[in-house]
Design a protein around this motif. Sequence first.
Motif, PDB file in Angstrom:
ATOM      1  N   SER A 165     -10.614   1.352  14.951  1.00 26.52           N
ATOM      2  CA  SER A 165     -11.355   0.358  14.170  1.00 26.52           C
ATOM      3  C   SER A 165     -11.195  -1.041  14.770  1.00 26.52           C
ATOM      4  N   LYS A 166     -12.070  -1.945  14.350  1.00 24.37           N
ATOM      5  CA  LYS A 166     -12.024  -3.330  14.819  1.00 24.37           C
ATOM      6  C   LYS A 166     -11.243  -4.224  13.867  1.00 24.37           C
ATOM      7  N   ARG A 167     -10.599  -3.622  12.888  1.00 24.59           N
ATOM      8  CA  ARG A 167      -9.879  -4.425  11.894  1.00 24.59           C
ATOM      9  C   ARG A 167      -8.726  -5.178  12.555  1.00 24.59           C
ATOM     10  N   ILE A 168      -8.532  -6.417  12.152  1.00 27.10           N
ATOM     11  CA  ILE A 168      -7.520  -7.245  12.813  1.00 27.10           C
ATOM     12  C   ILE A 168      -6.456  -7.783  11.854  1.00 27.10           C
ATOM     13  N   ARG A 169      -6.670  -7.670  10.541  1.00 26.98           N
ATOM     14  CA  ARG A 169      -5.707  -8.208   9.575  1.00 26.98           C
ATOM     15  C   ARG A 169      -4.977  -7.073   8.865  1.00 26.98           C
ATOM     16  N   LEU A 170      -3.659  -7.136   8.870  1.00 28.60           N
ATOM     17  CA  LEU A 170      -2.860  -6.090   8.237  1.00 28.60           C
ATOM     18  C   LEU A 170      -3.172  -5.964   6.754  1.00 28.60           C
ATOM     19  N   ASN A 171      -3.402  -7.089   6.089  1.00 25.86           N
ATOM     20  CA  ASN A 171      -3.636  -7.043   4.640  1.00 25.86           C
ATOM     21  C   ASN A 171      -4.980  -6.418   4.264  1.00 25.86           C
ATOM     22  N   MET A 189      10.592   0.329   4.403  1.00 21.11           N
ATOM     23  CA  MET A 189       9.367   0.105   5.176  1.00 21.11           C
ATOM     24  C   MET A 189       8.147   0.297   4.287  1.00 21.11           C
ATOM     25  N   PHE A 190       8.157   1.377   3.517  1.00 18.94           N
ATOM     26  CA  PHE A 190       7.041   1.714   2.630  1.00 18.94           C
ATOM     27  C   PHE A 190       6.813   0.611   1.599  1.00 18.94           C
ATOM     28  N   ARG A 191       7.910   0.109   1.028  1.00 20.30           N
ATOM     29  CA  ARG A 191       7.810  -0.927  -0.004  1.00 20.30           C
ATOM     30  C   ARG A 191       7.150  -2.185   0.545  1.00 20.30           C
ATOM     31  N   GLU A 192       7.593  -2.626   1.727  1.00 23.22           N
ATOM     32  CA  GLU A 192       7.028  -3.853   2.287  1.00 23.22           C
ATOM     33  C   GLU A 192       5.571  -3.660   2.690  1.00 23.22           C
ATOM     34  N   LEU A 193       5.272  -2.515   3.289  1.00 18.84           N
ATOM     35  CA  LEU A 193       3.906  -2.288   3.750  1.00 18.84           C
ATOM     36  C   LEU A 193       2.944  -2.052   2.592  1.00 18.84           C
ATOM     37  N   THR A 194       3.449  -1.521   1.489  1.00 20.98           N
ATOM     38  CA  THR A 194       2.605  -1.376   0.302  1.00 20.98           C
ATOM     39  C   THR A 194       2.104  -2.735  -0.165  1.00 20.98           C
ATOM     40  N   GLN A 195       2.948  -3.737  -0.025  1.00 19.49           N
ATOM     41  CA  GLN A 195       2.585  -5.087  -0.470  1.00 19.49           C
ATOM     42  C   GLN A 195       1.760  -5.864   0.554  1.00 19.49           C
ATOM     43  N   LYS A 196       1.815  -5.437   1.815  1.00 15.11           N
ATOM     44  CA  LYS A 196       1.180  -6.218   2.873  1.00 15.11           C
ATOM     45  C   LYS A 196      -0.061  -5.567   3.474  1.00 15.11           C
ATOM     46  N   LEU A 206       4.411  -3.040  13.852  1.00  9.23           N
ATOM     47  CA  LEU A 206       5.675  -2.707  14.508  1.00  9.23           C
ATOM     48  C   LEU A 206       6.853  -3.581  14.066  1.00  9.23           C
ATOM     49  N   PRO A 207       6.725  -4.908  13.984  1.00  9.21           N
ATOM     50  CA  PRO A 207       7.880  -5.722  13.580  1.00  9.21           C
ATOM     51  C   PRO A 207       8.393  -5.391  12.173  1.00  9.21           C
ATOM     52  N   ILE A 208       7.498  -5.012  11.277  1.00  8.69           N
ATOM     53  CA  ILE A 208       7.929  -4.651   9.922  1.00  8.69           C
ATOM     54  C   ILE A 208       8.743  -3.366   9.955  1.00  8.69           C
ATOM     55  N   ILE A 209       8.282  -2.401  10.734  1.00  8.48           N
ATOM     56  CA  ILE A 209       9.020  -1.145  10.891  1.00  8.48           C
ATOM     57  C   ILE A 209      10.381  -1.417  11.528  1.00  8.48           C
ATOM     58  N   GLN A 210      10.392  -2.232  12.566  1.00 11.72           N
ATOM     59  CA  GLN A 210      11.642  -2.523  13.283  1.00 11.72           C
ATOM     60  C   GLN A 210      12.648  -3.257  12.406  1.00 11.72           C
ATOM     61  N   ALA A 211      12.164  -4.080  11.511  1.00 14.65           N
ATOM     62  CA  ALA A 211      13.069  -4.860  10.661  1.00 14.65           C
ATOM     63  C   ALA A 211      13.921  -3.983   9.768  1.00 14.65           C
ATOM     64  N   TRP A 212      13.417  -2.810   9.419  1.00 18.30           N
ATOM     65  CA  TRP A 212      14.146  -1.915   8.521  1.00 18.30           C
ATOM     66  C   TRP A 212      14.757  -0.713   9.244  1.00 18.30           C
ATOM     67  N   ARG A 213      14.620  -0.676  10.567  1.00 17.44           N
ATOM     68  CA  ARG A 213      15.158   0.463  11.321  1.00 17.44           C
ATOM     69  C   ARG A 213      16.687   0.410  11.330  1.00 17.44           C
ATOM     70  N   PRO A 214      17.346   1.453  10.828  1.00 20.21           N
ATOM     71  CA  PRO A 214      18.808   1.455  10.819  1.00 20.21           C
ATOM     72  C   PRO A 214      19.355   1.546  12.241  1.00 20.21           C
ATOM     73  N   ALA A 215      20.513   0.978  12.452  1.00 14.44           N
ATOM     74  CA  ALA A 215      21.102   0.957  13.796  1.00 14.44           C
ATOM     75  C   ALA A 215      21.398   2.358  14.299  1.00 14.44           C
ATOM     76  N   THR A 216      21.612   3.294  13.388  1.00 13.26           N
ATOM     77  CA  THR A 216      21.957   4.665  13.786  1.00 13.26           C
ATOM     78  C   THR A 216      20.733   5.492  14.170  1.00 13.26           C
ATOM     79  N   LEU A 217      19.547   4.941  13.955  1.00 18.90           N
ATOM     80  CA  LEU A 217      18.332   5.701  14.223  1.00 18.90           C
ATOM     81  C   LEU A 217      17.873   5.448  15.657  1.00 18.90           C
TER      82      LEU A 217
END
Length: 268
Positions: A144-150, A172-179, A255-266
């Motif tokens: 798609s040509k969509r450019i805005r996450l929201n 991750m799910f909680r933040e992306l649900t809102q954004k 990607l940055p939203i996913i990375q922000a919640w990625r546990p160090a052990t993953l």
Amino acid sequence: MHPTLNIAVKAARRAASIINRASVDVDLLKVHAKSPNDFVTEIDRAAEAAIIEVLREAYPEHGILAEESGESGDTANCEYQWIIDPLDGTTNFIHGFPQYAVSIALAKNGVLEQAVVYDPTRNELFTASKGRGAFLNDRRIRVSKRIRLNESLIGTGFPFRQFDHVDAYLAMFRELTQKTAGIRRPGSAALDLAWLACGRIDGFWEMGLSPWDMAAGVLLIQEAGGLVSDLAGESDYMTTGNVVAGTPKIFTQLLPIIQAWRPATLQA
């Protein structure tokens, strides 16, 4: 159509005919649990056997990595390897939920070259050849040509085999649900990735996938102009099983939203 892709399409259609016949009486299927929440039916095995028969007849020297039967052939020395999921979305299938697909990819020296994702319920055939674009029923497709996450619709897959990182996933799910404009979890990663390639969703992420879940879908997205990475933004998704994908603009916001919640052990 490239000769190897033509064979993959033939194999996918052969498997789909088995799946379609069985879908009429899913209540009669014998279902076995490979592990908690991970099921296999006689149809998975029959469809996989049909795929392998077609591929072996055409390319007996190629290696094979399939969900139910594992690796076969001289994989250490094979230049080519087929990566097969005969029925991605088995849980959907056994419940009569019409969201499942056949997924077949071909890798040459570890590089994905051909891809087929076939949805037997809609008769939708997604194909791609490296450097030649992606197609849906012979029509060229693009992300798609969509450019805005929201404004974006994002696909995902809930953890269902291992729950070590479920808290991180839920964050991750909680933040992306809102954004975002919404999140969807249809239950077949192969189809989710194919739908991203043709613009039905704008991004996708999931953790704990196997190579056969994503191989064909990844090439479809890349050939349709999208981006794919692991959680570290690198290209090790086939090994780690963790994937983030999207249109170029949405990927860079997702990607940055996913990375922000990625546990160090993953792993990435």
